[in-house]
Design a protein around this motif. Structure first.
Motif, PDB file in Angstrom:
ATOM      1  N   PRO A 268       1.221  -1.212   0.270  1.00 27.56           N
ATOM      2  CA  PRO A 268       0.154   0.148  -0.034  1.00 27.56           C
ATOM      3  C   PRO A 268       0.776   1.239   0.103  1.00 27.56           C
ATOM      4  O   PRO A 268       1.669   1.011   0.614  1.00 27.56           O
ATOM      5  CB  PRO A 268      -1.071  -0.440   1.044  1.00 27.56           C
ATOM      6  N   PRO A 269       0.354   2.154  -1.067  1.00 29.00           N
ATOM      7  CA  PRO A 269       1.029   3.391  -0.567  1.00 29.00           C
ATOM      8  C   PRO A 269       1.619   4.095   0.702  1.00 29.00           C
ATOM      9  O   PRO A 269       0.464   3.999   2.239  1.00 29.00           O
ATOM     10  CB  PRO A 269      -0.067   5.067  -0.856  1.00 29.00           C
ATOM     11  N   ALA A 270       2.213   4.214   0.756  1.00 24.44           N
ATOM     12  CA  ALA A 270       3.040   4.987   1.919  1.00 24.44           C
ATOM     13  C   ALA A 270       2.416   6.349   2.453  1.00 24.44           C
ATOM     14  O   ALA A 270       2.417   7.096   1.624  1.00 24.44           O
ATOM     15  CB  ALA A 270       4.757   5.408   2.407  1.00 24.44           C
ATOM     16  N   LEU A 271       2.185   6.481   3.078  1.00 26.61           N
ATOM     17  CA  LEU A 271       2.274   8.077   4.055  1.00 26.61           C
ATOM     18  C   LEU A 271       2.708   9.273   4.781  1.00 26.61           C
ATOM     19  O   LEU A 271       2.910   8.509   5.857  1.00 26.61           O
ATOM     20  CB  LEU A 271       0.322   8.071   4.449  1.00 26.61           C
ATOM     21  N   THR A 287     -10.005   3.921   9.089  1.00 29.87           N
ATOM     22  CA  THR A 287     -10.525   3.796   7.720  1.00 29.87           C
ATOM     23  C   THR A 287      -9.241   2.991   6.679  1.00 29.87           C
ATOM     24  O   THR A 287      -9.953   2.259   5.258  1.00 29.87           O
ATOM     25  CB  THR A 287     -11.355   4.463   6.677  1.00 29.87           C
ATOM     26  N   LEU A 288      -8.188   2.645   7.087  1.00 28.26           N
ATOM     27  CA  LEU A 288      -7.359   1.868   5.870  1.00 28.26           C
ATOM     28  C   LEU A 288      -7.566   0.053   6.867  1.00 28.26           C
ATOM     29  O   LEU A 288      -7.207  -0.070   7.829  1.00 28.26           O
ATOM     30  CB  LEU A 288      -5.513   2.860   6.204  1.00 28.26           C
ATOM     31  N   HIS A 289      -7.513  -0.651   5.539  1.00 33.11           N
ATOM     32  CA  HIS A 289      -8.326  -1.628   5.815  1.00 33.11           C
ATOM     33  C   HIS A 289      -7.454  -3.020   5.399  1.00 33.11           C
ATOM     34  O   HIS A 289      -7.493  -4.084   4.805  1.00 33.11           O
ATOM     35  CB  HIS A 289      -9.417  -2.653   6.379  1.00 33.11           C
ATOM     36  N   ALA A 290      -5.723  -2.540   4.937  1.00 31.30           N
ATOM     37  CA  ALA A 290      -4.983  -3.734   3.629  1.00 31.30           C
ATOM     38  C   ALA A 290      -4.946  -4.458   3.649  1.00 31.30           C
ATOM     39  O   ALA A 290      -4.419  -4.585   5.211  1.00 31.30           O
ATOM     40  CB  ALA A 290      -4.080  -2.709   3.187  1.00 31.30           C
ATOM     41  N   ALA A 291      -4.786  -5.730   3.431  1.00 32.65           N
ATOM     42  CA  ALA A 291      -3.719  -7.010   3.914  1.00 32.65           C
ATOM     43  C   ALA A 291      -2.491  -6.914   4.179  1.00 32.65           C
ATOM     44  O   ALA A 291      -2.124  -7.232   5.419  1.00 32.65           O
ATOM     45  CB  ALA A 291      -4.014  -7.846   2.624  1.00 32.65           C
ATOM     46  N   GLN A 292      -1.556  -5.818   3.791  1.00 33.51           N
ATOM     47  CA  GLN A 292      -0.293  -4.637   4.198  1.00 33.51           C
ATOM     48  C   GLN A 292      -0.844  -3.663   4.916  1.00 33.51           C
ATOM     49  O   GLN A 292      -1.264  -3.100   5.149  1.00 33.51           O
ATOM     50  CB  GLN A 292       0.385  -5.377   3.399  1.00 33.51           C
TER      51      GLN A 292
END
Length: 396
Positions: A268-271, A287-292
């Motif tokens: 996922p993109p780094a913030l 709200t971020l629910h990525a596998a990674q």
């Protein structure tokens, strides 16, 4: 009455603390009462777009369509249809998360050209007062710079102070993507400052992109400078409340959703979230629910709106940095009655991973060449976590 009095006192405390340590605070405080109007609605042209039935079916509503639905719509267009939409609705197409980046770049060149020409006309209109003409000339010049060869403008909205998002690198082939979320005073007029580039989103993004390439020239990277929300101006109520961050969070979430549809990095993109931008990232994080987990770097942060990293959810890995010369460290790290942004992300109790900022100085010096923070931010964005240094490793 007592509650309002306490609130006014707290605003004075927050602004006053910063004023004591920030050499430029006097100018900022002059604009402290200038509360900003958040932009939460779709850009100009959206009503006509929604009413357009020439395709025989509804176009994706810019206010409600998901990035996935937008991507599916654009995938089904013929070249002539695409060209017509870009020409007729440049602001809509240029701001639609989920639309192909190359299409958005084209649309935003059309929108920027129109804004430049409109501003030039106003600057030359002798019936307008001198201040209006000067501001129009500045707007024209800012728009012209973004039309330079090779610039990839992913989003542009001329409303208010102007919203701009720019990309370095190729989103379509990038293995790693970083999104820079700036803080106060970021807008069209301050997006790219040549005199002091690291005070601007574009300057910070260029520095990060260059550092990534220096550390890992074989890795295909992209950096997105996202000034996609109305930021606070100076110090004052907007800077010490989450109101603008609350309005920004859904917009940042949609940007990430659009990248998920149109780019396919290895993670996922780094913030990378600077100053008030870390409040925006903290508001968005749950709200971020990525596998990674998404890497979220808070630097020069007044707080992320929470008391611990755990409150941001399992979908994020939080990193934090602050250099000793950054005046933000003198701002109270608390939240009372809606004022303030919670705990200090750089403390052990917060639970973020602290990274070194050795060599950095001041509130905007984190991406200066040769600093540990610049090295560390690029290493995090690249996923080279073993190369990240903590404060004790470089500062003794």
């Amino acid at each position: 009455m007592q509650r309002r009095r306490v609130k006014r006192v707290l605003i004075g405390v927050f602004a006053g603390c910063a004023a004591l340590v920030d050499a430029g605070a006097a100018a900022a405080q002059a604009a402290a009462s200038n509360e900003q109007l958040a932009i939460t609605t779709p850009p100009a042209g959206s009503s006509a777009w929604v009413a357009d039935r020439s395709f025989g079916h509804d176009l994706p509503d810019p206010a409600t369509a998901t990035p996935a639905a937008v991507a599916a719509f654009f995938a089904g267009l013929e070249p002539a249809e695409l060209n017509r939409l870009v020409a007729e609705y440049p602001l809509v197409v240029g701001n639609l998360d989920g639309a192909p980046p190359e299409v958005r770049y084209r649309a935003n060149r059309v929108a920027l050209t129109a804004e430049r020409d409109r501003a030039r006309q106003r600057a030359a209109d002798t019936t307008l007062d001198a201040t209006t003409r000067a501001l129009s000339l500045s707007r024209a010049n800012d728009s012209e710079r973004l039309l330079g060869e090779g610039r990839q403008i992913l989003a542009f909205d001329p409303r208010g102070r102007g919203l701009v998002t720019e990309v370095w690198g190729d989103l379509a082939t990038a293995q790693r993507i970083a999104v820079l979320v700036p803080g106060s005073d970021a807008d069209l007029g301050h997006f790219d400052q040549s005199g002091d580039p690291l005070r601007s989103p574009a300057g910070m993004a260029r520095a990060l992109y260059a550092e990534e390439h220096a550390q890992s020239p074989g890795t295909r990277t992209a950096v997105v400078a996202w000034t996609g929300y109305v930021t606070p101006q100076g110090l004052g109520p907007d800077a010490v409340t989450s109101r603008l961050a609350d309005a920004a969070a859904p917009r940042l979430h949609r940007l990430l959703g659009g990248l998920e549809q149109t780019a396919h990095p290895e993670a996922p993109p780094a913030l990378l979230c600077h100053s008030y931008g870390s409040v925006v990232c903290g508001t968005t994080a749950p709200t971020l629910h990525a596998a990674q987990p998404t890497d979220v770097v808070a630097f020069g942060s007044p707080g992320m709106g929470v008391d611990s990293a755990a409150e941001l959810g399992s979908g994020v890995q939080v990193w934090a940095a602050r250099n000793p010369g950054d005046w933000i460290g003198n701002v109270p790290y608390l939240e009372v009655g809606g004022l303030g942004h919670g705990a200090d992300p750089t403390t052990h109790a917060f639970g973020a991973v602290s990274v070194s900022s050795l060599g950095a100085n001041g509130h905007t010096g984190y991406l200066a060449e040769g600093t540990a923070s610049r090295h560390n931010f690029a290493a995090i964005a690249l996923g080279h976590y073993g190369d990240v240094t903590g404060p004790s490793e470089t500062q003794g």
